[in-house]
Write an enzyme that holds these catalytic residues in place. Structure first.
Site, PDB file in Angstrom:
ATOM      1  N   LYS A 103      -7.838   4.907 -19.554  1.00 51.47           N
ATOM      2  CA  LYS A 103      -8.307   5.378 -21.164  1.00 51.47           C
ATOM      3  C   LYS A 103      -7.021   5.003 -21.730  1.00 51.47           C
ATOM      4  CE  LYS A 103     -11.825   6.769 -19.110  1.00 51.47           C
ATOM      5  NZ  LYS A 103     -12.742   5.412 -18.234  1.00 51.47           N
ATOM      6  N   ARG A 124       0.904  -1.317  -0.060  1.00 46.62           N
ATOM      7  CA  ARG A 124       0.054  -0.055  -0.171  1.00 46.62           C
ATOM      8  C   ARG A 124       0.928   1.201  -0.128  1.00 46.62           C
ATOM      9  NH1 ARG A 124      -1.947   2.247   4.370  1.00 46.62           N
ATOM     10  NH2 ARG A 124      -2.110   0.583   5.772  1.00 46.62           N
ATOM     11  N   TYR A 171     -15.855  15.339 -16.502  1.00 48.19           N
ATOM     12  CA  TYR A 171     -16.125  14.003 -16.301  1.00 48.19           C
ATOM     13  C   TYR A 171     -17.280  14.130 -15.170  1.00 48.19           C
ATOM     14  CZ  TYR A 171     -16.230   9.035 -14.997  1.00 48.19           C
ATOM     15  OH  TYR A 171     -16.934   7.746 -14.743  1.00 48.19           O
ATOM     16  N   ASP A 228      -6.699  17.665 -15.540  1.00 44.63           N
ATOM     17  CA  ASP A 228      -7.162  16.248 -16.103  1.00 44.63           C
ATOM     18  C   ASP A 228      -6.544  16.104 -17.422  1.00 44.63           C
ATOM     19  OD1 ASP A 228      -8.345  13.894 -16.893  1.00 44.63           O
ATOM     20  OD2 ASP A 228     -10.139  14.150 -15.638  1.00 44.63           O
TER      21      ASP A 228
HETATM   22  N1  PLP Z   1     -11.238  11.764 -15.872  1.00 45.65           N
HETATM   23  C1  PLP Z   1     -11.892  11.636 -17.086  1.00 45.65           C
HETATM   24  C2  PLP Z   1     -11.844  12.677 -18.149  1.00 45.65           C
HETATM   25  C3  PLP Z   1     -12.527  10.421 -17.509  1.00 45.65           C
HETATM   26  O1  PLP Z   1     -13.174  10.350 -18.629  1.00 45.65           O
HETATM   27  C4  PLP Z   1     -12.917   9.647 -16.476  1.00 45.65           C
HETATM   28  C5  PLP Z   1     -13.542   8.344 -16.658  1.00 45.65           C
HETATM   29  O2  PLP Z   1     -14.185   8.168 -17.685  1.00 45.65           O
HETATM   30  C6  PLP Z   1     -12.357   9.793 -15.112  1.00 45.65           C
HETATM   31  C7  PLP Z   1     -11.589  10.887 -14.806  1.00 45.65           C
HETATM   32  C8  PLP Z   1     -12.416   8.819 -14.161  1.00 45.65           C
HETATM   33  O3  PLP Z   1     -11.596   7.715 -14.227  1.00 45.65           O
HETATM   34  P1  PLP Z   1     -11.770   6.016 -13.702  1.00 45.65           P
HETATM   35  O4  PLP Z   1     -13.225   5.736 -14.706  1.00 45.65           O
HETATM   36  O5  PLP Z   1     -10.571   5.496 -14.180  1.00 45.65           O
HETATM   37  O6  PLP Z   1     -12.110   6.175 -12.388  1.00 45.65           O
END
Ligand code: PLP
Length: 393
Positions: A208, A58, A111, A183
């Site tokens: 992704k 961890r 998101y 992000d």
């Molecule tokens: N940020 C973006 C732009 C996303 O598209 C996503 C998920 O689709 C996330 C964060 C969250 O990621 P996760 O689904 O791996 O928790």
């Protein structure tokens, strides 16, 4: 090997790799929860920090560390912290950097769950938030308050494909003594390196593009400086949202082909965007590589390519969108993105369904918006699939 002076593709293959005693060509999976100490003194020194030996997975693990070192190099950062998901990255950042009464200014069309957790859950801890269109730099300046701690942007944004100006946002953040968090999921470090434009913290849903094969959920946070790195790592360890060694191995494996996957997907995306823009049943298309994109010039300044995410709307609105989604055969009707396969989804009723109707409307997540994640299949087949689907609309 030392990849300090090599190109990005060489870094994808060799940066952060660890040597093991048998000369393995790939990073071994250290599938262990704990590590034995060679002596009581050694163990105690690991805990005081006098030695940086491994203690417990961890906290740190050699397979995970190899991935973290590689991502830090790719993003030109000080260090990286691998976490269990993109949302683990989002929540670790919020919890490490905000206290009760603090305020965050953020892109509105992000998101859905990244916004939802702040407005619906962390507001209980006294966190305050303002969501707005961060492509409007004057509006961003006006939204900063004396208690603002973070300027948070997602660019290109999910699902509206809006592009916020990284350099201008970094200037506002630093003039106000606050941190710029980006992000970078939609671009990956191959297309955009926010730290080079002044960002303090960058993060990814590695689910992704970075992993790229739709078989892993993972996240990572990269910082420009050591002090923020330590703050975030301590929060990750306390929350226990660490990555698993096998998950890290899978991401390292996927990451090797990041550049060639993105090259191919964005070549396809440019053709799909042109096809959609010329189609009589399509009302609008938003893709950073199209001259019609409102932030086309900004995207050229900060992205080395336009990526493979497209949003578009049909003249027949949501009714047409549903028909198209139910008619495609090659594209999978599924959320997520950045894998090798083409995906189609409807953010207003799927990924962003928990955002209130008023906020959806204000941030451009309209009912007609279809999100299309272009994969690495043959462009002709992707277009033929859309063509036959649009015939039924
Ligand atoms: N940020 C973006 C732009 C996303 O598209 C996503 C998920 O689709 C996330 C964060 C969250 O990621 P996760 O689904 O791996 O928790």
């Amino acid at each position: 090997m030392n990849t300090e002076k090599t190109g990005f593709n060489t870094k994808l293959i060799h940066a952060g790799a660890i040597d093991d005693r048998f000369g393995s060509a790939t990073v071994p999976i250290y599938q262990t929860s704990t590590f034995s100490f060679e002596s009581a003194e050694y163990g105690a020194q690991c805990f005081t920090g006098e030695r940086d030996g491994f203690i417990y997975t961890r906290i740190a693990n050699p397979t995970i560390k190899a991935l973290e070192q590689q991502i830090a190099v790719l993003e030109n950062g000080y260090g990286a912290i691998a976490v269990s998901s993109g949302m683990a990255a989002v929540t670790t950042i919020y919890l490490a950097l905000m206290s009760s009464g603090d305020h965050i200014v953020s892109t509105d069309a992000i998101y859905g769950p990244s916004r939802n957790v702040m407005e619906k859950q962390f507001s209980r801890f006294g966190f305050q938030s303002t969501y707005l269109d961060t492509t409007d730099i004057e509006a961003v300046k006006k939204a900063i308050r004396p208690n603002t701690k973070i300027l948070y942007i997602e660019t290109p944004s999910n699902p509206t494909m809006s592009v916020s100006d990284l350099k201008a946002c970094a200037e506002i953040a630093h003039a106000n003594n606050i941190l710029l968090v980006v992000d970078n999921t939609f671009s990956s470090p191959y297309l955009q390196k926010p730290i080079d434009f002044g960002a303090d913290i960058v993060f990814h849903s590695m689910t992704k593009f970075i992993n790229g094969h739709a078989d892993i959920v993972a996240g990572v946070i990269i910082t420009k400086e050591q002090s923020i790195y330590t703050q975030l790592r301590n929060m990750m360890i306390s929350l226990g949202c660490n990555m698993d060694p096998h998950q890290a191995y899978m991401v390292i494996r996927g990451l090797k082909t990041l550049a060639i996957r993105i090259d191919r997907a964005q070549e396809n995306a440019a053709k799909v965007a042109d096809f959609l823009e010329a189609h009589p049943k399509v009302a609008w298309v938003k893709y950073p590589g199209l001259k019609s994109h409102p932030q086309y010039e900004v995207s050229k300044k900060q992205m080395s390519g336009s990526g493979s995410m497209i949003s578009f709307g049909l003249k027949s609105g949501f009714t047409g969108a549903k028909t198209l989604m139910n008619s495609v055969r090659l594209a999978l009707l599924a959320v997520s993105l950045g894998g090798v396969e083409t995906l189609i989804q409807h953010p207003a009723s799927m990924t962003h369904s928990k955002v209130s109707p008023e906020d959806k409307l204000k941030s451009g997540i309209t009912d007609d918006l279809i999100r299309f994640a272009v994969g690495i299949e043959d462009a002709a087949d992707i277009i033929a699939d859309l063509e036959q689907g649009l015939e039924k609309v």
